[in-house]
Every structure is written in structure tokens, then in C-alpha cells.
Design a protein around this motif. Structure first.
Motif, short mmCIF file in Angstrom:
data_model
loop_
_atom_site.label_atom_id
_atom_site.label_comp_id
_atom_site.label_asym_id
_atom_site.label_seq_id
_atom_site.Cartn_x
_atom_site.Cartn_y
_atom_site.Cartn_z
N CYS A 56 -6.65 -2.84 -6.86
CA CYS A 56 -5.44 -2.02 -6.94
C CYS A 56 -5.82 -0.67 -7.52
CB CYS A 56 -4.41 -2.71 -7.82
SG CYS A 56 -3.02 -1.66 -8.30
N THR A 57 -5.54 0.37 -6.77
CA THR A 57 -5.84 1.72 -7.23
C THR A 57 -4.54 2.45 -7.53
OG1 THR A 57 -7.85 1.78 -5.90
CG2 THR A 57 -6.97 3.89 -6.64
N ALA A 58 -4.50 3.09 -8.68
CA ALA A 58 -3.31 3.84 -9.06
C ALA A 58 -3.67 5.30 -9.25
CB ALA A 58 -2.72 3.27 -10.35
N SER A 59 -2.82 6.16 -8.78
CA SER A 59 -3.08 7.60 -8.91
C SER A 59 -2.73 8.06 -10.32
CB SER A 59 -2.26 8.38 -7.88
OG SER A 59 -0.87 8.21 -8.15
N GLY A 60 -3.19 9.25 -10.66
CA GLY A 60 -2.81 9.82 -11.94
C GLY A 60 -3.96 9.90 -12.92
N ARG A 61 -3.88 10.92 -13.79
CA ARG A 61 -4.96 11.13 -14.74
C ARG A 61 -4.83 10.28 -15.98
NH1 ARG A 61 -4.47 17.49 -15.36
NH2 ARG A 61 -2.26 16.89 -15.26
N THR A 62 -3.70 9.58 -16.12
CA THR A 62 -3.48 8.78 -17.32
C THR A 62 -3.59 7.30 -17.05
OG1 THR A 62 -1.10 8.84 -16.93
CG2 THR A 62 -2.03 10.54 -18.38
N TRP A 98 5.09 0.17 -8.28
CA TRP A 98 4.67 -1.01 -7.53
C TRP A 98 3.97 -0.59 -6.24
CZ3 TRP A 98 5.59 -6.16 -8.93
CH2 TRP A 98 6.39 -6.34 -10.08
N GLY A 99 3.02 -1.43 -5.85
CA GLY A 99 2.41 -1.24 -4.54
C GLY A 99 3.19 -1.99 -3.48
N GLN A 100 2.73 -1.87 -2.25
CA GLN A 100 3.41 -2.52 -1.13
C GLN A 100 3.04 -3.98 -0.98
OE1 GLN A 100 5.83 -1.04 0.88
NE2 GLN A 100 5.70 0.40 -0.82
N GLY A 101 2.00 -4.40 -1.65
CA GLY A 101 1.60 -5.79 -1.59
C GLY A 101 0.49 -6.04 -0.59
N VAL A 140 3.49 7.87 -9.82
CA VAL A 140 2.25 7.12 -9.69
C VAL A 140 2.29 6.32 -8.40
CG1 VAL A 140 0.81 5.32 -10.70
CG2 VAL A 140 1.97 6.98 -12.19
N GLN A 141 1.25 6.45 -7.62
CA GLN A 141 1.14 5.67 -6.39
C GLN A 141 0.17 4.52 -6.62
OE1 GLN A 141 0.09 8.63 -3.40
NE2 GLN A 141 2.22 8.67 -2.72
N VAL A 142 0.61 3.35 -6.20
CA VAL A 142 -0.16 2.13 -6.40
C VAL A 142 -0.48 1.53 -5.04
CG1 VAL A 142 -0.16 -0.18 -7.42
CG2 VAL A 142 0.97 1.72 -8.62
N VAL A 143 -1.74 1.23 -4.81
CA VAL A 143 -2.16 0.72 -3.51
C VAL A 143 -3.07 -0.50 -3.71
CG1 VAL A 143 -3.34 1.20 -1.35
CG2 VAL A 143 -2.02 3.01 -2.48
N GLU A 144 -2.65 -1.62 -3.12
CA GLU A 144 -3.45 -2.84 -3.20
C GLU A 144 -4.33 -2.98 -1.97
OE1 GLU A 144 0.82 -4.02 -4.60
OE2 GLU A 144 -0.10 -2.93 -2.92
N SER A 145 -5.42 -3.72 -2.12
CA SER A 145 -6.28 -4.05 -1.00
C SER A 145 -7.03 -5.33 -1.32
CB SER A 145 -7.26 -2.92 -0.71
OG SER A 145 -8.11 -2.70 -1.82
N GLY A 146 -7.64 -5.90 -0.29
CA GLY A 146 -8.50 -7.06 -0.51
C GLY A 146 -7.91 -8.40 -0.11
N GLY A 147 -6.66 -8.40 0.33
CA GLY A 147 -6.08 -9.66 0.76
C GLY A 147 -6.70 -10.15 2.06
N GLY A 148 -6.37 -11.39 2.40
CA GLY A 148 -6.90 -11.94 3.64
C GLY A 148 -6.72 -13.43 3.71
#
Length: 123
Positions: A22-28, A113-116, A2-10
Motif C-alpha cells: 500500500c503506497t500513500a502519497s504525501g510528505r508526512t 482509503w484505497g480502492q481495495g 492523501v491518495q492510497v493505492v493497494e497492490s499485490g492481490g491475486g
């Protein structure tokens, strides 16, 4: 995997608001427990909020009333709405996912986990 990617910081002024995604890959995705943790400079990573597969939420006591976690299973996305931000909220915010969690506040329970994403609150 599962790949986890965060966004929206600033950068935001004290009292302002910010929404992290936070978007996570996968069908489940809908079956995963999702959480946000944060790590301030020089401090350990700490639990912020979590949401399980049924939508049940849980927050760190210090964040109740200011932070709201939600999820959109159709978009494989979890959100963290942060209001009335304080300089003490400055940290790298991490999104985490797990298919099974017993102690939702424990970082070790989460498998992916995502990269933050950096959130900086100026006074």
C-alpha cells in the motif's frame, strides 16, 4: 489530500503466501497510522492489522501469527505479509491511513482509503 493505492492481490492456493503493498502519497507518511481492513462477500468490513507512526503493530486476534504488517517510510509504503492462507481469508483488502487514531480497529477512525485489492484463496 492523501491518495492510497493497494497492490499485490491475486489468486493463491490454501497454505500459500501473499504480500500486499500500500503506497500513500504525501510528505508526512511517517506520521500516519496505517491499517489493513478486509471485506468478504456478504460480510461487513473488518479490521485486520494496523501500524502506527512508531512502528507499533496490532492485529485481529484471528490473524495473529499468520499476518504481519510493516512499513517502509522511505518508500511511503506499508505491507501486509500473509502466510498460511485459508479460503476464509478470501476478501477485498483495503488499506487505510489517518494522522490520528484512537481506536485503531475502527474503520471510522481512518480518513483515507484505497480502492481495495482482491485476494482469493482456493481450497
Amino acid at each position: 489530500q492523501v491518495q492510497v493505492v493497494e497492490s499485490g492481490g491475486g489468486l493463491v492456493q490454501a497454505g500459500g503466501s501473499l504480500t500486499l503493498s500500500c503506497t500513500a502519497s504525501g510528505r508526512t507518511f511517517s506520521r500516519y497510522a496505517m491499517a489493513w481492513f478486509r471485506q468478504a462477500p456478504g460480510k461487513e468490513r473488518e479490521f485486520a492489522a494496523s501500524i502506527n507512526w512508531s512502528g507499533s503493530t496490532y492485529y485481529a486476534d484471528s490473524l495473529k501469527g499468520r499476518f504481519t504488517i510493516s512499513r517502509d517510510n522511505a518508500k511511503n509504503t506499508v505491507y501486509l505479509q500473509m502466510n498460511n492462507l485459508e479460503p476464509e481469508d478470501t476478501a477485498v483488502y483495503y488499506c487505510a491511513a489517518s494522522i490520528a487514531v484512537v481506536r485503531r480497529v475502527a474503520a471510522g477512525e481512518y480518513d483515507y482509503w484505497g480502492q481495495g485489492t482482491q485476494v482469493t484463496v482456493s481450497s
